[in-house]
Design an enzyme around this catalytic site. Structure first.
Site, PDB file in Angstrom:
ATOM      1  N   LYS A 116       0.863  -1.190   0.000  1.00 47.24           N
ATOM      2  CA  LYS A 116       0.000   0.000   0.000  1.00 47.24           C
ATOM      3  C   LYS A 116       0.894   1.232   0.000  1.00 47.24           C
ATOM      4  O   LYS A 116       1.960   1.230   0.643  1.00 47.24           O
ATOM      5  CB  LYS A 116      -0.876  -0.057   1.262  1.00 47.24           C
TER       6      LYS A 116
ATOM      7  N   SER B 214      -9.601   1.367   3.075  1.00 47.66           N
ATOM      8  CA  SER B 214      -8.740   2.204   2.264  1.00 47.66           C
ATOM      9  C   SER B 214      -7.685   1.437   1.467  1.00 47.66           C
ATOM     10  O   SER B 214      -7.117   1.996   0.533  1.00 47.66           O
ATOM     11  CB  SER B 214      -8.044   3.240   3.150  1.00 47.66           C
TER      12      SER B 214
ATOM     13  N   SER C 145      -9.677  -1.159   7.138  1.00 41.88           N
ATOM     14  CA  SER C 145      -9.134  -0.939   5.795  1.00 41.88           C
ATOM     15  C   SER C 145      -8.450  -2.104   5.110  1.00 41.88           C
ATOM     16  O   SER C 145      -8.132  -2.006   3.933  1.00 41.88           O
ATOM     17  CB  SER C 145      -8.163   0.231   5.829  1.00 41.88           C
TER      18      SER C 145
HETATM   19  N1  GLN Z   1     -13.161   3.522   6.936  1.00 42.00           N
HETATM   20  C1  GLN Z   1     -12.423   3.805   8.113  1.00 42.00           C
HETATM   21  C2  GLN Z   1     -11.965   5.240   8.113  1.00 42.00           C
HETATM   22  O1  GLN Z   1     -12.176   5.887   7.161  1.00 42.00           O
HETATM   23  C3  GLN Z   1     -11.246   2.891   8.262  1.00 42.00           C
HETATM   24  C4  GLN Z   1     -10.066   3.280   7.477  1.00 42.00           C
HETATM   25  C5  GLN Z   1      -8.841   2.483   7.791  1.00 42.00           C
HETATM   26  O2  GLN Z   1      -8.922   1.411   8.411  1.00 42.00           O
HETATM   27  N2  GLN Z   1      -7.692   3.032   7.430  1.00 42.00           N
HETATM   28  O3  GLN Z   1     -11.393   5.713   9.046  1.00 42.00           O
END
Ligand code: GLN
Length: 474
Positions: free
Chosen positions: A77, A152, A176
């Site tokens: 990532k 994400s 994410s």
């Molecule tokens: N959807 C969650 C957020 O926007 C989780 C994102 C993540 O785990 N990086 O914070």
């Protein structure tokens, strides 16, 4: 060359008996990346470098000196630092930033001869659940290109789904890794908080951030965890718990006690086919002799607000470092120090990131600190205690990973709170710092992947992985 390996052990034996080479594997994945560039999975492909690395690995295999991950082609990532490579967190503010050191996990993966093929698109600073918040645009789901990848770690999930690499590394703050894994039909593991070093991972919310894996098999999740886990003097939040052998033995587990959330079946917000997937899993587990019981969780309604208050507060502090002075984007329109700060941040950050910085700053401000931040800390403690209590009684908690399968690209909700509520099932493990895994359980009637989540006690990855392997074959 078609690349269809379901686990690294198949690749390993192919490499050892000379059926394949690391170089041909890399070529195959590069071909797949080129064929599907429109999915927008990679922010950068390290084509020449990966090819050179593969040649070196092939030589090591011949010499008998290859590491545990020799010939495993992985994608990372784009919030994971890799020395002398760009790392952007899919943000304009870091668009031209090159990392001057490698994260601990990259060093460990390379030390075992993994081959890194590129850096994957993600939501900006890992904030989002659809990969639509990326400065570089949305990632498309390989099962249906009109749908989101999830986020994400959306690029990492599709890279594995579309066989552009064998496995990928993501980060999971509130879901994410698990949620895009569910949307893309792959296995997504978030280990216990403190299991894997965060050194060299671009911070979003430090008390939640955890590195995780996206793989085709549970066995590969275990192998990657083994390589990445464990003590690191550069991350003081890392646990000193010993790292066991995370081997997946494939044995029939003893009878387990499993809880599932009653609300997941009764709530109108959960898609009908997601519900039937859960019911089917419950029935199979019962038929195989496990005790599966419905539970209600008293703090269910507080999970999402508590997570977002704390994650935004931590984000506002972590993202203060992007000031247009030290590194990253500096506005060409700035005329003095104050306008350097203001314009660089206003122009460099995207809409969602700015929203979160402002809300995070608000909940930390002197007048509101007690009402929001301190209160949310207390509620987090209650959630953690209650979840741990449940896990005294039950071995696992089973939920859908997400209330719906992958939704259409561009269907952006006007109200961000509605989007945040999609994280209802994943944030509990994050708030409590527990390990959780999303497992692919087939497709719905539209051919979209569905995922179920298992959550277990802190540092019980061995049990979680072994049960997951069994569950997938049930
Ligand atoms: N959807 C969650 C957020 O926007 C989780 C994102 C993540 O785990 N990086 O914070």
């Amino acid at each position: 060359m078609s690349i269809h390996y379901s686990s690294y052990s198949e690749i390993k034996s192919g490499l050892q008996n000379g059926e394949i080479t690391a170089e041909t594997l890399v070529q195959g994945y590069l071909q797949q990346i080129t064929t599907h560039t429109r999915l927008n999975v990679f922010n950068e492909v390290f084509d020449q470098e990966a090819t050179a690395a593969a040649k070196a690995v092939d030589a090591k295999i011949k010499a008998g000196t290859a590491g545990k991950l020799a010939g495993m082609v992985i994608a990372i990532k784009d919030n994971i630092c890799y020395k002398d490579h760009k790392v952007t967190a899919s943000s304009k503010i870091l668009e031209n930033f090159t990392s001057i050191y490698s994260s601990t996990i990259v060093e460990r993966l390379l030390a075992e001869d993994a081959i890194i093929i590129g850096r994957c698109n993600c939501d900006e600073f890992a904030m989002g659940a659809a990969n639509e918040n990326s400065y570089f645009g949305a990632v498309k789901n390989f099962a249906d290109e009109t749908r989101v990848s999830g986020g994400s770690s959306g690029g990492s999930a599709v890279a594995v789904q579309a066989r552009m690499c064998h496995a990928a590394i993501g980060t999971d703050t509130g879901g994410s890794v698990r949620q895009p894994a569910a949307f893309c039909g792959v296995v997504g593991l978030k280990p216990t908080y403190g299991r894997i070093s965060r050194y060299g991972i671009i911070s979003y919310a430090s008390s939640f951030d955890q590195v995780g894996t996206l793989t085709h098999s549970v066995e590969d999740a275990a192998l990657l965890l083994q390589v990445m886990a464990g003590a690191d003097e550069f991350d003081s939040t890392l646990s000193h718990q010993p790292v066991p052998e995370f081997t997946v033995d494939g044995k029939q587990p003893s009878k387990k006690k499993i809880a599932y959330l009653q609300k997941a079946l009764s709530s109108p917000g959960v898609d009908a086919e997601v519900k039937s997937g859960l019911v089917e899993a419950i029935e199979k587990l019962r038929a195989d002799g496990h005790e599966v019981k419905p539970i209600s969780f008293d703090y269910l309604d507080y999970l999402v607000p508590t997570y977002y208050i704390l994650a935004m507060a931590e984000a506002s502090s972590n993202l203060a470092r992007y000031d247009g002075v030290h590194y990253g984007y500096r506005s060409p329109n700035a005329t003095d120090l104050e306008s350097t700060y203001k314009l660089s941040r206003s122009e460099g950050f995207g809409k969602e990131v700015k929203r979160r910085i402002m809300l995070g700053t608000f909940v930390l401000s002197a007048g509101y600190y007690d009402a929001y931040y301190a209160k949310a800390q207390k509620v987090r403690r209650l959630i953690r205690n209650k979840t741990n209590e449940l896990l005294e009684e039950f071995d696992f908690i089973l939920t859908p990973t997400a209330p719906e399968p992958a939704f259409s690209i561009g269907k952006e909700e006007k109200d961000p709170v509605v989007t945040y509520l999609y994280d209802i099932f994943t944030v509990q493990a994050s708030l409590a710092g527990l390990p959780a895994i999303s497992l692919p359980v087939g497709n719905n009637s539209k051919g979209l992947p569905l995922g179920l989540q298992l959550l277990s006690k802190a540092f019980s990855e061995t049990e979680l992985l072994n049960f997951s392997e069994y569950f997938l074959k049930l």
